[in-house]
Design a protein around this motif. Structure first.
Motif, PDB file in Angstrom:
ATOM      1  N   ASN A 136       5.579   0.124  -8.277  1.00 27.47           N
ATOM      2  CA  ASN A 136       4.379  -0.716  -8.363  1.00 27.47           C
ATOM      3  C   ASN A 136       4.737  -2.193  -8.472  1.00 27.47           C
ATOM      4  O   ASN A 136       4.086  -3.044  -7.850  1.00 27.47           O
ATOM      5  N   TYR A 137       5.752  -2.511  -9.253  1.00 30.10           N
ATOM      6  CA  TYR A 137       6.119  -3.917  -9.423  1.00 30.10           C
ATOM      7  C   TYR A 137       6.568  -4.532  -8.105  1.00 30.10           C
ATOM      8  O   TYR A 137       6.064  -5.595  -7.696  1.00 30.10           O
ATOM      9  N   TYR A 138       7.510  -3.896  -7.432  1.00 27.86           N
ATOM     10  CA  TYR A 138       8.023  -4.492  -6.203  1.00 27.86           C
ATOM     11  C   TYR A 138       6.990  -4.483  -5.083  1.00 27.86           C
ATOM     12  O   TYR A 138       6.978  -5.363  -4.230  1.00 27.86           O
ATOM     13  N   GLY A 139       6.094  -3.497  -5.113  1.00 31.13           N
ATOM     14  CA  GLY A 139       5.026  -3.507  -4.131  1.00 31.13           C
ATOM     15  C   GLY A 139       4.115  -4.714  -4.264  1.00 31.13           C
ATOM     16  O   GLY A 139       3.505  -5.158  -3.287  1.00 31.13           O
ATOM     17  N   SER A 140       4.039  -5.276  -5.469  1.00 35.58           N
ATOM     18  CA  SER A 140       3.125  -6.393  -5.712  1.00 35.58           C
ATOM     19  C   SER A 140       3.732  -7.764  -5.391  1.00 35.58           C
ATOM     20  O   SER A 140       3.014  -8.766  -5.397  1.00 35.58           O
ATOM     21  N   LEU A 141       5.041  -7.827  -5.121  1.00 31.69           N
ATOM     22  CA  LEU A 141       5.692  -9.115  -4.902  1.00 31.69           C
ATOM     23  C   LEU A 141       5.417  -9.653  -3.497  1.00 31.69           C
ATOM     24  O   LEU A 141       5.227  -8.902  -2.551  1.00 31.69           O
ATOM     25  N   ARG A 142       5.431 -10.963  -3.383  1.00 33.26           N
ATOM     26  CA  ARG A 142       5.274 -11.648  -2.107  1.00 33.26           C
ATOM     27  C   ARG A 142       6.363 -12.712  -1.986  1.00 33.26           C
ATOM     28  O   ARG A 142       6.613 -13.460  -2.932  1.00 33.26           O
ATOM     29  N   ALA A 201       0.827  -1.209   0.000  1.00 36.27           N
ATOM     30  CA  ALA A 201       0.000   0.000   0.000  1.00 36.27           C
ATOM     31  C   ALA A 201       0.858   1.254   0.000  1.00 36.27           C
ATOM     32  O   ALA A 201       0.571   2.229  -0.721  1.00 36.27           O
ATOM     33  N   VAL A 202       1.927   1.248   0.791  1.00 36.95           N
ATOM     34  CA  VAL A 202       2.796   2.424   0.862  1.00 36.95           C
ATOM     35  C   VAL A 202       3.528   2.636  -0.461  1.00 36.95           C
ATOM     36  O   VAL A 202       3.592   3.758  -0.987  1.00 36.95           O
ATOM     37  N   LEU A 203       4.097   1.571  -1.026  1.00 38.44           N
ATOM     38  CA  LEU A 203       4.839   1.710  -2.280  1.00 38.44           C
ATOM     39  C   LEU A 203       3.933   2.184  -3.413  1.00 38.44           C
ATOM     40  O   LEU A 203       4.325   3.024  -4.227  1.00 38.44           O
ATOM     41  N   LYS A 204       2.725   1.679  -3.462  1.00 39.21           N
ATOM     42  CA  LYS A 204       1.816   2.099  -4.523  1.00 39.21           C
ATOM     43  C   LYS A 204       1.331   3.529  -4.298  1.00 39.21           C
ATOM     44  O   LYS A 204       1.115   4.282  -5.262  1.00 39.21           O
TER      45      LYS A 204
END
Length: 470
Positions: free
Chosen positions: A107-113, A63-66
């Motif tokens: 956005n890309y790295y924020g989506s990784l798990r 949420a923060v990264l996006k």
């Protein structure tokens, strides 16, 4: 004057430094020049913020990264104006760095798990592999793409659960400082800290005992110094350093199709990118036609300040690099035949014309070294095996490309190149989801893709014995 972000608060520091307009060579703004105390404060804030950020979970970090990416887009015109002012680049290039590269990586790295991996499960034990954040990450950013490269380091570091201290390049601090001011109310205090300052501030940050990892993009010379400074505390290091990327034009290439992208990938950002084409090898049968076509394109391009709506290329960013490029230009005149550009002129600022040099080969500095400016040597070859060997002979191995009509044949040649990234009928095709490794003296480690997240995490095996009957 823009301020530094330290522990969630904005700081003007105790001393200042000038920011130079590369289009005039004159100072036009001032920023804080971080002291050792400023570095200590930023690292202490990052260290204090680490436990909560580490434990908050991927959802919060995403949420923060996006929201950070959204904030860039919401303020993109202001940020682009600052980026143009401190780099001189055209507006479309400034917008590309902000809207595509910087936000793309956030956005890309924020989506990784990253979840624990089960390694062994039997009647006696369960073994899991965990990846855990390191702590405080120092991100040392260069001047050629200041916001993109800052975000390229911030995004995986924060996504992994680390806290970050960014040190901007001395000559391009404005846009990143302003971004820090915008993000102050978005990022939890201490998770992201942004300092401006000279080389002393960078050296202090790299050597700091509370920094767990250093990620650096810049020259190979500075990379060696950073490695040495990290050795006493055995910090983890990712280095993305210089390149001397070779492009090979095969005899079946269509000049009308490949000349324009080759030109674009050679002179992108006036050649001030580590992974653009620095050496162009062209087969005998196409050599004269390619040279003539590239020369015509270079002569027809407009070199101007980014404030000019018609500008296609901007200046070299700073005086030290300008002087270096000018020296390479003089060597190119002696060692080869300049067929476009070559003359500096008497205009103010650090403008170097797009220069194409033919009839030059290995053994000359313009081929063997990296000018990091708008000079392209075009080198003749006749044998495929020979040109692959010549392309691989450089101590650098960052990127390379092969151009031809038969894509399968071009891909086979490309697979023989030893650079970290190899492209076919394109070059410097960066994508946040694609790893971008560096080999040889171009550095080590990797950025981009899930592989670019792993260097910000420490491995831990959790080995659990199961109760046994009886």
């Amino acid at each position: 004057m823009h301020k530094m972000l330290i522990g969630g608060s904005l700081s003007a520091g105790s001393r200042t430094m000038d920011v130079i307009d590369p289009c005039t060579g004159q100072g036009f703004d001032q920023v804080p020049d971080a002291t050792a105390d400023d570095v200590d404060a930023a690292v202490a804030a990052a260290r204090a913020a680490f436990p909560a950020w580490r434990d908050c979970g991927f959802g919060k970090r995403e949420a923060v990264l996006k929201e950070m990416a959204d904030a860039i887009m919401a303020n993109i015109e202001e940020l682009a104006d600052l980026l143009i002012a401190e780099t001189g680049r055209p507006r479309d290039l400034a917008m590309f760095e902000l809207a595509h590269l910087a936000t793309g990586y956030l956005n890309y790295y924020g989506s990784l798990r990253i979840e624990p991996e089960l390694i062994v499960e039997d009647d006696t034990r369960r073994v899991e592999l965990h990846r855990k954040p390191l702590g405080v990450v120092a991100a040392i950013v260069p001047w050629n793409a200041p916001v993109f490269i800052a975000c390229n380091k911030i995004a995986p570091a924060m996504a992994a659960g680390n806290t970050v201290v960014v040190k901007t390049a001395p000559s391009t601090p404005l846009t990143t400082l302003r971004l820090g001011e915008i993000l102050a109310d978005i990022v939890p205090p201490g998770v992201l800290n942004i300092l401006s300052g000279g080389n002393d501030a960078g050296a202090t940050l790299v050597a700091h005992e509370d920094v767990a990892k250093v990620t650096f993009t810049g020259s190979s010379e500075t990379g060696r110094k950073i490695m040495a400074a990290c050795a006493p505390t055995l910090k983890r290091v990712t280095l993305e350093l210089g390149g001397n990327d070779a492009a090979i034009v095969l005899p079946d290439a269509d000049i009308q199709q490949v000349a324009a992208p080759i030109f674009a990938f050679s002179f992108f950002n006036s050649g001030q990118v580590c992974a653009v084409i620095k050496r162009l090898y062209v087969h005998d049968s196409l050599y004269d036609a390619m040279c003539d076509t590239l020369a015509t394109m270079a002569k027809g391009s407009k070199l101007a300040s980014g404030t000019d709506a018609d500008a296609q290329f901007g200046p070299v960013q700073n005086k030290a690099q300008y002087d270096k490029v000018c020296r390479y230009l003089e060597q190119a005149k002696r060692d080869g035949k300049v067929i476009a550009g070559g003359e500096i002129g008497d205009r103010p600022g650090y403008f170097v014309p797009l220069t194409v040099v033919r009839d030059v080969a290995e053994g000359h500095a313009i081929v063997d070294e990296e000018p990091f400016g708008p000079i392209l040597p075009v080198i003749r070859y006749s044998d495929i095996d020979d040109v692959v060997e010549r392309a691989n002979a450089s101590p650098f191995a960052l990127g390379g490309s092969v151009w031809g009509s038969d894509v399968a044949a071009a891909a086979k040649v490309a697979a023989r190149l030893e650079s970290g990234s190899v492209w076919v009928n394109q070059h410097c095709a960066l994508d946040p989801a694609v790893p971008f490794p560096a080999n040889r003296q171009s550095g080590f480690g990797v950025e981009g893709g899930i592989e670019g997240l792993y260097p910000y995490l420490a491995l831990q095996t959790l080995n659990i014995a199961k109760p046994q009957a009886g």
